[in-house]
Design a protein around this motif. Structure first.
Motif, PDB file in Angstrom:
ATOM      1  N   ALA A   1       0.991  -1.245  -0.020  1.00  0.00           N
ATOM      2  CA  ALA A   1      -0.101  -0.047   0.125  1.00  0.00           C
ATOM      3  C   ALA A   1       0.755   1.343   0.018  1.00  0.00           C
ATOM      4  O   ALA A   1       2.086   1.326   0.632  1.00  0.00           O
ATOM      5  CB  ALA A   1      -0.767   0.115   1.316  1.00  0.00           C
ATOM      6  N   SER A   2       0.495   2.284  -0.675  1.00  0.00           N
ATOM      7  CA  SER A   2       1.369   3.466  -0.477  1.00  0.00           C
ATOM      8  C   SER A   2       0.959   4.538   0.548  1.00  0.00           C
ATOM      9  O   SER A   2       0.235   4.100   1.205  1.00  0.00           O
ATOM     10  CB  SER A   2       0.959   4.279  -1.884  1.00  0.00           C
ATOM     11  OG  SER A   2      -0.170   5.059  -1.850  1.00  0.00           O
ATOM     12  N   PHE A   3       1.767   5.324   0.436  1.00  0.00           N
ATOM     13  CA  PHE A   3       1.557   6.304   1.590  1.00  0.00           C
ATOM     14  C   PHE A   3       0.126   7.090   1.848  1.00  0.00           C
ATOM     15  O   PHE A   3      -0.324   7.318   2.852  1.00  0.00           O
ATOM     16  CB  PHE A   3       2.498   7.538   1.299  1.00  0.00           C
ATOM     17  CG  PHE A   3       2.019   8.829   0.440  1.00  0.00           C
ATOM     18  CD1 PHE A   3       1.991   8.579  -0.955  1.00  0.00           C
ATOM     19  CD2 PHE A   3       1.700   9.923   1.163  1.00  0.00           C
ATOM     20  CE1 PHE A   3       1.474   9.328  -1.728  1.00  0.00           C
ATOM     21  CE2 PHE A   3       1.365  11.148   0.235  1.00  0.00           C
ATOM     22  CZ  PHE A   3       1.281  10.684  -1.175  1.00  0.00           C
ATOM     23  N   ALA A   4      -0.508   6.979   0.661  1.00  0.00           N
ATOM     24  CA  ALA A   4      -1.752   7.707   0.511  1.00  0.00           C
ATOM     25  C   ALA A   4      -2.926   6.534   1.296  1.00  0.00           C
ATOM     26  O   ALA A   4      -4.134   6.765   1.471  1.00  0.00           O
ATOM     27  CB  ALA A   4      -2.340   8.021  -0.872  1.00  0.00           C
ATOM     28  N   GLU A   5      -2.535   5.405   1.452  1.00  0.00           N
ATOM     29  CA  GLU A   5      -3.315   4.245   1.733  1.00  0.00           C
ATOM     30  C   GLU A   5      -3.429   3.797   3.126  1.00  0.00           C
ATOM     31  O   GLU A   5      -3.710   2.754   3.465  1.00  0.00           O
ATOM     32  CB  GLU A   5      -3.395   2.986   0.816  1.00  0.00           C
ATOM     33  CG  GLU A   5      -3.568   3.584  -0.624  1.00  0.00           C
ATOM     34  CD  GLU A   5      -2.595   2.729  -1.951  1.00  0.00           C
ATOM     35  OE1 GLU A   5      -2.589   1.453  -1.473  1.00  0.00           O
ATOM     36  OE2 GLU A   5      -2.105   3.335  -2.665  1.00  0.00           O
ATOM     37  N   THR A   6      -2.726   4.651   3.989  1.00  0.00           N
ATOM     38  CA  THR A   6      -2.354   4.048   5.202  1.00  0.00           C
ATOM     39  C   THR A   6      -2.115   5.167   6.293  1.00  0.00           C
ATOM     40  O   THR A   6      -1.887   6.320   5.859  1.00  0.00           O
ATOM     41  CB  THR A   6      -0.923   3.442   5.250  1.00  0.00           C
ATOM     42  OG1 THR A   6      -0.588   2.437   6.732  1.00  0.00           O
ATOM     43  CG2 THR A   6       0.209   4.230   5.271  1.00  0.00           C
ATOM     44  N   ASP A   7      -2.610   4.838   7.322  1.00  0.00           N
ATOM     45  CA  ASP A   7      -2.223   5.770   8.389  1.00  0.00           C
ATOM     46  C   ASP A   7      -0.835   5.565   9.344  1.00  0.00           C
ATOM     47  O   ASP A   7      -0.339   4.460   8.876  1.00  0.00           O
ATOM     48  CB  ASP A   7      -3.142   5.668   9.678  1.00  0.00           C
ATOM     49  CG  ASP A   7      -4.375   6.331   9.463  1.00  0.00           C
ATOM     50  OD1 ASP A   7      -4.629   7.343   9.043  1.00  0.00           O
ATOM     51  OD2 ASP A   7      -5.518   5.681   9.673  1.00  0.00           O
ATOM     52  N   GLY A   8      -0.082   6.522   9.608  1.00  0.00           N
ATOM     53  CA  GLY A   8       1.185   6.151  10.281  1.00  0.00           C
ATOM     54  C   GLY A   8       1.996   7.532  10.345  1.00  0.00           C
ATOM     55  O   GLY A   8       1.388   8.646  10.707  1.00  0.00           O
TER      56      GLY A   8
ATOM     57  N   ARG B   1      -1.771  10.398   6.665  1.00  0.00           N
ATOM     58  CA  ARG B   1      -3.155   9.942   6.993  1.00  0.00           C
ATOM     59  C   ARG B   1      -3.585   9.233   5.680  1.00  0.00           C
ATOM     60  O   ARG B   1      -3.417   9.555   4.434  1.00  0.00           O
ATOM     61  CB  ARG B   1      -3.912  11.073   7.239  1.00  0.00           C
ATOM     62  CG  ARG B   1      -3.823  11.755   8.597  1.00  0.00           C
ATOM     63  CD  ARG B   1      -4.454  13.103   8.602  1.00  0.00           C
ATOM     64  NE  ARG B   1      -4.193  13.670   9.915  1.00  0.00           N
ATOM     65  CZ  ARG B   1      -3.228  14.456  10.199  1.00  0.00           C
ATOM     66  NH1 ARG B   1      -2.440  15.187   9.197  1.00  0.00           N
ATOM     67  NH2 ARG B   1      -2.585  14.811  11.453  1.00  0.00           N
ATOM     68  N   LYS B   2      -4.434   8.190   6.008  1.00  0.00           N
ATOM     69  CA  LYS B   2      -5.093   7.449   4.927  1.00  0.00           C
ATOM     70  C   LYS B   2      -6.221   8.082   4.315  1.00  0.00           C
ATOM     71  O   LYS B   2      -7.138   8.664   4.811  1.00  0.00           O
ATOM     72  CB  LYS B   2      -5.844   6.210   5.507  1.00  0.00           C
ATOM     73  CG  LYS B   2      -6.502   5.090   4.747  1.00  0.00           C
ATOM     74  CD  LYS B   2      -6.859   3.907   5.549  1.00  0.00           C
ATOM     75  CE  LYS B   2      -8.071   3.407   4.681  1.00  0.00           C
ATOM     76  NZ  LYS B   2      -8.834   2.375   5.437  1.00  0.00           N
TER      77      LYS B   2
END
Lengths: 535, 353
Positions: A301-308, A321-322
């Motif tokens: 998953a890319s940065f746009a698809e995950t929280d963290g 942010r997702k």
């Protein structure tokens, strides 16, 4: 980072990005900031336009070199003689900060002895910078109150990378240019989360927060937290991993979000190592050159698809942010969690935040952080308690290690220099329009910049009979690539400069196998090549 | 710090010397309309929309370039001011296409917002001269429609003061005045680096993001503030999301590191996310070829093979590369997996490369 950790006790940017705007002098060495860190580059130009002095040490006439008050066009790999000569002048002319040296540092005598022989005239012969410029820059740096040094891989990607960094630390300590607003030593970290990946202990010798795996008390803490017994010996660094893959000692690898075939030096050695593995898992966005060698490929998953969170170069921990659902159906942390569970070690996290909280509880420099606290502006580590405001600049009252450590450092020439057979010096770096090997998947960016243009000086171009757009074969002792050329006086005669973003011109087939003995960083910035025109 | 006290619309406010009347009004929650003013750029007082009445001053001064002084008495909403602002808006739209229905910027257009606020529906001027510039879209990132340009100069100042590249400036004179690169070329023919900071400050539809054309109205997007995935600067921006897809990136002025400033990669490089080359399913290599498999099968294969290798060769026969592109949480879990599950410290990432 090992260099600053040795000198100061902490290997991170000492100041904050926006302190650039308050600096009176910016000393850039081995950083093409406007291309590699564009927004930091803007701030440097803004500071310059407000009246800050700008010193740029670079073999290439980068954008900031062209704007600089002093552009020192150094021969690649000769930073130590230059820095030693600057310090020689500062000591000889009594411009050093005796109080700072006395109170805050140790081992000054060793430095003094070493730099004694590096007169500007002697250093000039080695590094190609006119002696009078060395005098001028030494005086300017020593006499300016708010002076910040900035460097990137032009300093570290050498066999003497760690020594280069320690020389920079020497210079800052010599004049007391550290531990104050807009004044310090600032390694600009390359990738979005290279600082964070280090902080998180994705390193063979430390747990999160640089807690040593060899320290029994630390190990015990993690054994207790994780409920398992943990290995006591330091693990392998990347080049060692591939050496041992080649020798058959490493049998299996899991690679998340890295493409060493394209980005690591001496690519053919990497490929043969990957081929020899019995089992390779690659967890990636794309079927990269490295993923081709895998037995199992996991979609990432890319940065746009995950929280963290990412931790930027100024140690600021900020939220990711997702925005959309994970394209492969699960986030990367969920994938790692499931791998672990299937291997018999169940992991149960319901959110990225739960992982962060576990990490923060075990990492002193992150201990005071939470998603709630970092929501708006992030926090800069160290942030040890929930009421700690974070740390804007490091080493204010004392160095992390107590006293700053001076070290006498002598010149170490690059491992491979041009000779009769391979007469050109190849240096490599990033260009503005690409970021490593992800941006070629951006349709817009790739529609304009989709192939390599090796920079060649007009003198060399006329000898080779090439003009901009012609194709050449570049060959080193390790491999060959074809590329188009751009004829430009940005590079001096005898130097070829290439980026490493393109599959079709995999520059790192050429680069040197030599590494810094401490960090194992490859010497990307210097190797010897020959260039032949193709029809 | 020297403080000055002034009165705006009957309310007293104290501000540091050097504060403009416009900024002082903001502290009282009074929004004075403005087109050429941007808090991140130098104030030029060009559009005159921010005019106010100040006791003792003869004309209507522009509040963005008038410094607050002690005892100053300011009115921001008298009939005279409203009339002046209306006239300015009428003059602006006399030479501005009113194709708002299909304008990409609708919903985020300051000119439209103020015309709405002041009830300006059309220009009262008869047969005014109009520009008919060709829309410039010969680069992949920025569409320039100079017909919609109100010559506020924000883009010029963004290029000069944010990016410090000085690519664009005013050229020609009078009605023919236009903004463009040296020699009145297109951006594609100039040394533009496509940071898009000009787009971020443009108050009208003159500069828009090409990637977002036709994808949605501005109010339809969910804005998700996040951190850029490219270099280590740590810029923040908003992902513009509609129907589960990203349509673009816009500046978020609340970003602590970068404000509105971004580079080409952050602003326009996000589209790798929706590349058709993205992997969507786990793959297992069978006879040298990748075959899509279920997650379950992929996890089983990994657990079995890694388990066998650990059993046969020991923990140190395994090594892992984590990623400086991935989140802290992902990196934490990778090193935990390597140490706690595989039993080795062979974990590294390209910090050194």
């Amino acid at each position: 980072m090992a260099g600053l950790a040795t000198s100061f006790g902490s290997g991170a940017m000492t100041n904050s990005i926006n302190e650039i705007l308050g600096a009176e002098l910016l000393f850039l060495i081995g950083t093409n900031t406007t291309e590699a860190h564009p927004v930091i580059g803007y701030k440097m130009k803004q500071a310059k336009r407000k009246g800050a002095k700008l010193i740029v040490v670079d073999p290439r006439r980068t954008e900031l070199a062209a704007e600089a008050d002093y552009w020192l066009q150094i021969k690649p790999g000769t930073d130590i003689p230059l820095l030693n000569a600057i310090m020689h002048v500062i000591i000889k002319e009594d411009l050093y900060d005796k109080k700072f040296i006395e109170e805050r540092t140790e081992n000054f005598e060793a430095l003094k002895q070493t730099v004694e022989k590096y007169t500007p005239e002697y250093a000039s012969e080695l590094c190609g910078v006119p002696a009078e410029d060395i005098y001028a820059v030494a005086r300017l740096y020593a006499k300016t109150d708010k002076a910040g040094i900035f460097y990137t891989l032009g300093i570290t990607e050498h066999v003497c990378g760690t020594n280069n960094v320690m020389s920079i630390a020497n210079l800052a300590m010599l004049t007391g240019h550290i531990g104050r607003e807009s004044t310090g030593v600032n390694p600009l970290r390359g990738q979005n989360n290279v600082q964070g990946a280090c902080d998180m202990g994705a390193l063979p010798n430390v747990y999160p927060g640089y807690q040593k795996v060899t320290d029994p008390a630390v190990r015990e803490k993690f054994e207790k937290a994780w409920g398992v017994s943990l290995p006591a010996e330091v693990g392998l660094m990347i080049p060692e991993m591939f050496d041992r893959a080649n020798s058959g000692e490493i049998k299996a690898m899991y690679i998340l979000g890295e493409n060493p075939v394209l980005t690591d030096p001496n690519a053919n050695h990497i490929k043969s190592g990957l081929e020899k593995l019995e089992f390779l898992v690659v967890h990636e966005l794309f079927l990269t050159e490295t993923a081709q060698y895998a037995d199992v490929v996991l979609p990432a998953a890319s940065f746009a698809e995950t929280d963290g969170t990412f931790t930027n170069t100024e140690r600021r921990v900020q939220r990711v942010r997702k925005a959309i659902e994970p394209i492969p159906g699960r986030t990367n942390w969920q994938t790692i969690m499931e791998m672990s569970t299937r291997m018999g070690y169940p992991m149960h996290y319901n959110s990225a935040e739960e992982i962060f909280n576990e990490m923060a509880s075990l990492t002193p420099s992150y201990q005071g952080m939470s998603y709630a606290r970092i929501d708006k502006n992030g926090l800069q580590w160290p942030c040890p308690t929930p009421d700690h405001p974070g740390t804007k600049y490091l080493h204010a009252a004392a160095f992390t290690r107590g006293k700053g450590l001076f070290q006498g450092i002598d010149h170490i020439p690059p491992a491979e220099l041009p000779d009769e057979e391979y007469p050109f010096l190849l240096s490599t770096g990033r260009i503005l329009f690409h970021y490593n090997v992800t941006t070629p998947y951006s349709a817009g960016i790739n529609s304009i910049w989709n192939e390599e243009y090796a920079e060649v000086n007009p003198d060399d171009a006329s000898r080779l009979g090439v003009t901009t757009g012609d194709k050449v074969k570049v060959t080193s002792r390790r491999g060959e690539v074809t590329t188009k050329v751009q004829v430009t006086d940005r590079v001096p005669p005898g130097v070829i400069w290439m980026s490493f973003h393109y599959t079709e011109s995999p520059t790192n087939v050429l680069t040197s196998a030599a590494v810094d003995p401490i960090t194992k960083t490859g010497e990307y910035k210097v190797c010897a090549v020959k260039v032949e025109k193709l029809n | 710090m020297e403080l000055v006290k002034l009165t705006i619309d009957g309310q007293e406010v104290q501000v540091p010397a050097g504060t403009t009347v416009l900024e002082a009004a903001e502290q009282l929650g009074i929004h004075i309309p403005r087109l050429c003013h941007d808090p991140d750029l130098t104030a030029v007082g060009a559009c005159r929309l921010c005019v106010v009445e100040i006791e003792g001053m003869r004309n209507l001064p522009a509040s963005c370039v008038t410094m607050a002084t002690d005892g100053m008495v300011v009115r921001t909403d008298t009939p005279q001011i409203i009339e002046a602002r209306k006239t300015i808006l009428e003059l602006l739209i006399a030479n501005h296409p009113l194709d708002c229905l299909s304008c990409e910027k609708l919903g985020d257009c300051k000119l439209a917002e103020y015309c709405y606020q002041y009830g300006v529906k059309k220009s009262p001027f008869i047969n005014p001269e109009k520009h008919s510039y060709e829309v410039e879209d010969n680069n992949p990132f920025i569409i320039r429609d100079l017909n919609k340009c109100i010559l506020c100069g924000r883009c010029i100042r963004a290029c000069a003061e944010m990016t410090c590249n000085d690519i664009i400036d005013f050229s020609y004179r009078g009605f023919k005045t236009k903004v463009g690169p040296f020699g009145d070329t297109t951006l594609a023919e100039s040394d533009c680096v496509y940071c898009g900071n000009c787009v971020a400050v443009c108050p009208t539809g003159a500069l828009t993001e090409k990637q977002m054309q036709g994808k949605g109205r501005r109010w339809e997007y969910k804005r998700v503030k996040t951190t850029c995935p490219f270099c280590g600067t740590g810029c923040n921006f908003d992902l513009m999301v509609k129907d589960g897809k990203i349509a673009g990136v816009t500046s978020n002025p609340e970003s602590v590191v970068n404000g509105k400033q971004l580079c080409i990669k952050g602003r326009f490089g996000w589209d790798f996310v929706h590349s058709d080359k993205r992997l969507t399913s786990p793959l297992v290599k069978v006879d040298g070829k990748f075959v899509p498999v279920s997650w379950d099968e992929a996890f089983n294969t990994i657990a079995k093979r890694l388990g066998e290798i650990k059993e046969k060769y020991g923990a140190n026969a395994f090594a892992s590369l984590s990623s400086a592109r991935c989140t802290n949480e992902e990196n934490y879990l990778v090193q935990k997996f390597v140490r706690a599950v595989m039993g080795t410290n062979n974990v590294d990432h390209c910090a050194r490369t």
